[in-house]
Design an enzyme around this catalytic site. Structure first.
Site, short mmCIF file in Angstrom:
data_model
loop_
_atom_site.label_atom_id
_atom_site.label_comp_id
_atom_site.label_asym_id
_atom_site.label_seq_id
_atom_site.Cartn_x
_atom_site.Cartn_y
_atom_site.Cartn_z
N ARG A 172 -13.20 -5.60 6.13
CA ARG A 172 -11.90 -6.25 6.02
C ARG A 172 -11.50 -6.93 7.32
O ARG A 172 -10.44 -7.57 7.37
CB ARG A 172 -10.84 -5.19 5.70
CG ARG A 172 -10.47 -5.10 4.25
CD ARG A 172 -9.52 -3.95 4.13
NE ARG A 172 -8.56 -4.13 3.11
CZ ARG A 172 -8.68 -3.61 1.89
NH1 ARG A 172 -9.76 -2.94 1.55
NH2 ARG A 172 -7.73 -3.78 1.02
N ARG A 210 -0.38 -2.62 -12.44
CA ARG A 210 -1.58 -1.76 -12.38
C ARG A 210 -1.21 -0.29 -12.57
O ARG A 210 -0.23 0.21 -12.04
CB ARG A 210 -2.27 -1.93 -11.03
CG ARG A 210 -3.41 -0.94 -10.83
CD ARG A 210 -4.31 -1.26 -9.68
NE ARG A 210 -3.61 -1.65 -8.48
CZ ARG A 210 -4.21 -2.28 -7.46
NH1 ARG A 210 -5.48 -2.57 -7.52
NH2 ARG A 210 -3.53 -2.61 -6.39
N ARG A 235 0.62 -6.36 2.44
CA ARG A 235 -0.83 -6.36 2.23
C ARG A 235 -1.36 -7.80 2.12
O ARG A 235 -2.44 -8.10 2.62
CB ARG A 235 -1.19 -5.57 0.96
CG ARG A 235 -1.01 -4.07 1.16
CD ARG A 235 -0.94 -3.32 -0.15
NE ARG A 235 -2.16 -3.37 -0.90
CZ ARG A 235 -2.23 -3.18 -2.22
NH1 ARG A 235 -1.14 -2.95 -2.92
NH2 ARG A 235 -3.40 -3.22 -2.81
P1 AP5 Z 1 -7.81 -0.99 -1.56
O1 AP5 Z 1 -7.71 0.12 -2.52
O2 AP5 Z 1 -9.15 -1.50 -1.20
O3 AP5 Z 1 -6.91 -2.15 -2.10
P2 AP5 Z 1 -7.13 -3.74 -2.10
O4 AP5 Z 1 -8.26 -4.40 -1.50
O5 AP5 Z 1 -5.82 -4.14 -1.56
O6 AP5 Z 1 -7.49 -4.04 -3.52
P3 AP5 Z 1 -6.85 -3.49 -4.74
O7 AP5 Z 1 -7.42 -2.15 -5.07
O8 AP5 Z 1 -5.33 -3.58 -4.62
O9 AP5 Z 1 -7.21 -4.60 -5.84
P4 AP5 Z 1 -8.55 -4.97 -6.57
O10 AP5 Z 1 -8.97 -6.31 -6.12
O11 AP5 Z 1 -9.55 -3.86 -6.52
O12 AP5 Z 1 -7.96 -5.14 -8.05
P5 AP5 Z 1 -8.09 -4.21 -9.35
O13 AP5 Z 1 -9.46 -4.31 -9.91
O14 AP5 Z 1 -7.53 -2.86 -9.09
O15 AP5 Z 1 -7.10 -0.62 -0.18
C1 AP5 Z 1 -5.87 0.08 -0.14
C2 AP5 Z 1 -5.49 0.33 1.32
O16 AP5 Z 1 -6.49 1.17 1.95
C3 AP5 Z 1 -5.42 -0.91 2.20
O17 AP5 Z 1 -4.16 -1.57 2.11
C4 AP5 Z 1 -5.66 -0.30 3.59
O18 AP5 Z 1 -4.51 0.35 4.07
C5 AP5 Z 1 -6.72 0.77 3.31
N1 AP5 Z 1 -8.10 0.26 3.44
C6 AP5 Z 1 -9.03 0.14 2.45
N2 AP5 Z 1 -10.17 -0.35 2.93
C7 AP5 Z 1 -9.97 -0.56 4.26
C8 AP5 Z 1 -10.79 -1.08 5.30
N3 AP5 Z 1 -12.04 -1.50 5.07
N4 AP5 Z 1 -10.26 -1.16 6.54
C9 AP5 Z 1 -9.00 -0.74 6.80
N5 AP5 Z 1 -8.17 -0.24 5.85
C10 AP5 Z 1 -8.67 -0.16 4.60
O19 AP5 Z 1 -7.13 -5.03 -10.35
C11 AP5 Z 1 -5.73 -5.11 -10.13
C12 AP5 Z 1 -5.00 -5.06 -11.47
O20 AP5 Z 1 -5.30 -6.24 -12.20
C13 AP5 Z 1 -5.42 -3.88 -12.38
O21 AP5 Z 1 -4.28 -3.45 -13.07
C14 AP5 Z 1 -6.43 -4.51 -13.36
O22 AP5 Z 1 -6.43 -3.86 -14.63
C15 AP5 Z 1 -5.90 -5.93 -13.46
N6 AP5 Z 1 -6.94 -6.94 -13.68
C16 AP5 Z 1 -8.16 -6.99 -13.07
N7 AP5 Z 1 -8.82 -8.10 -13.46
C17 AP5 Z 1 -7.98 -8.77 -14.30
C18 AP5 Z 1 -8.07 -9.98 -15.05
N8 AP5 Z 1 -9.18 -10.75 -14.97
N9 AP5 Z 1 -7.03 -10.38 -15.80
C19 AP5 Z 1 -5.91 -9.61 -15.87
N10 AP5 Z 1 -5.77 -8.44 -15.23
C20 AP5 Z 1 -6.78 -8.03 -14.44
#
Ligand code: AP5
Length: 218
Positions: free
Chosen positions: A88, A127, A171
């Site tokens: 990241r 979500r 974020r």
């Molecule tokens: P993390 O859990 O990694 O969150 P993120 O990257 O912010 O990603 P998300 O999990 O929010 O989203 P996603 O892209 O995976 O989407 P999803 O598939 O769930 O990180 C959380 C925290 O941890 C960070 O803020 C930080 O503090 C820390 N952290 C983590 N890694 C770190 C690192 N390397 N360094 C430092 N800190 C770190 O989908 C989202 C929603 O949309 C779901 O409800 C899903 O059902 C829906 N959805 C998915 N695809 C579609 C579609 N095509 N159409 C409609 N709905 C959809």
């Protein structure tokens, strides 16, 4: 196949990583899931990380690099991995290069999920996550059969505490400032592919298969 998924929070990386994990039989390594599990177990690592996560800030590079380096040593990564949420920052990407070089491995593809900001806000706001295994749902686009209950293991669904509006805004800002520079970093290495993450989950999955490994498309 050694893959990285890049993209803003809520882009759908975790949803797609779970599909790729099943299809290619390579583990999804999601740093957010690792941190949430540590937090739920109240380990010192998890409690320290919680302060950053609940604000929407990144956990310091050193601890994340150590956690991922350790995870990559596990035997289940022998055929490959999908890194979801790591790297990241540029220091994390440089550290990953060093870890992989030390293992005699290299990245095959870095796939960036391109999606509009209003789409990711809508996705994060609706979500819901399963308490037992982290299965991902959305109230509108991907609802469970029984409201509030996971289809796979019947555990209760919850809303992530960092999916509140003010934390979502933070974020997004952190992503733009600290993670977007990774696009140029990986473009320069010739392993970078961008896909549109707008549209239906299945449509994006097909684009992802084509981008990750054309020969396994279908
Ligand atoms: P993390 O859990 O990694 O969150 P993120 O990257 O912010 O990603 P998300 O999990 O929010 O989203 P996603 O892209 O995976 O989407 P999803 O598939 O769930 O990180 C959380 C925290 O941890 C960070 O803020 C930080 O503090 C820390 N952290 C983590 N890694 C770190 C690192 N390397 N360094 C430092 N800190 C770190 O989908 C989202 C929603 O949309 C779901 O409800 C899903 O059902 C829906 N959805 C998915 N695809 C579609 C579609 N095509 N159409 C409609 N709905 C959809």
């Amino acid at each position: 196949m050694n893959l990285i998924f890049l993209g803003p929070p809520g882009a759908g990386k975790g949803t797609q990583a779970r599909l790729i994990e099943q299809r290619m039989e390579i583990p999804q390594i999601a740093t957010g899931d690792i941190l949430r599990a540590a937090r739920a177990s109240k380990t010192p690592f998890g409690e320290a990380a919680d302060r950053y996560m609940s604000r929407g800030d990144l956990v310091p590079d050193a601890v994340m690099i150590e956690a991922v380096a350790e995870r990559l040593q596990c035997p289940d990564t022998a055929a490959g991995f999908v890194l979801d949420g790591f790297p990241r920052t540029i220091p994390q990407a440089e550290a990953l290069d060093a870890v992989l070089a030390g293992m005699g491995r290299r990245l095959d593809r870095v796939i960036a999920f391109e999606v509009a900001e209003d789409t990711v806000i809508r996705r994060m706001s609706g979500r819901r996550i399963c308490r037992a295994s982290g299965h991902i749902y959305h109230l509108d686009s991907n609802p469970p059969v029984t409201p509030g209950v996971c289809d796979v293991d019947a555990s209760p669904l919850y809303q992530r505490d960092d999916d509140r509006p003010e934390t979502i805004r933070r974020r997004m800002q952190v992503y733009r400032e600290q993670s977007e520079p990774l696009v140029a970093f990986y473009q320069a290495r010739g392993v970078f592919v961008a896909i549109s993450a707008e549209g239906e989950i299945e449509e994006i999955y097909q684009a992802l298969l084509a981008a990750a490994a054309p020969r396994v498309r279908g």
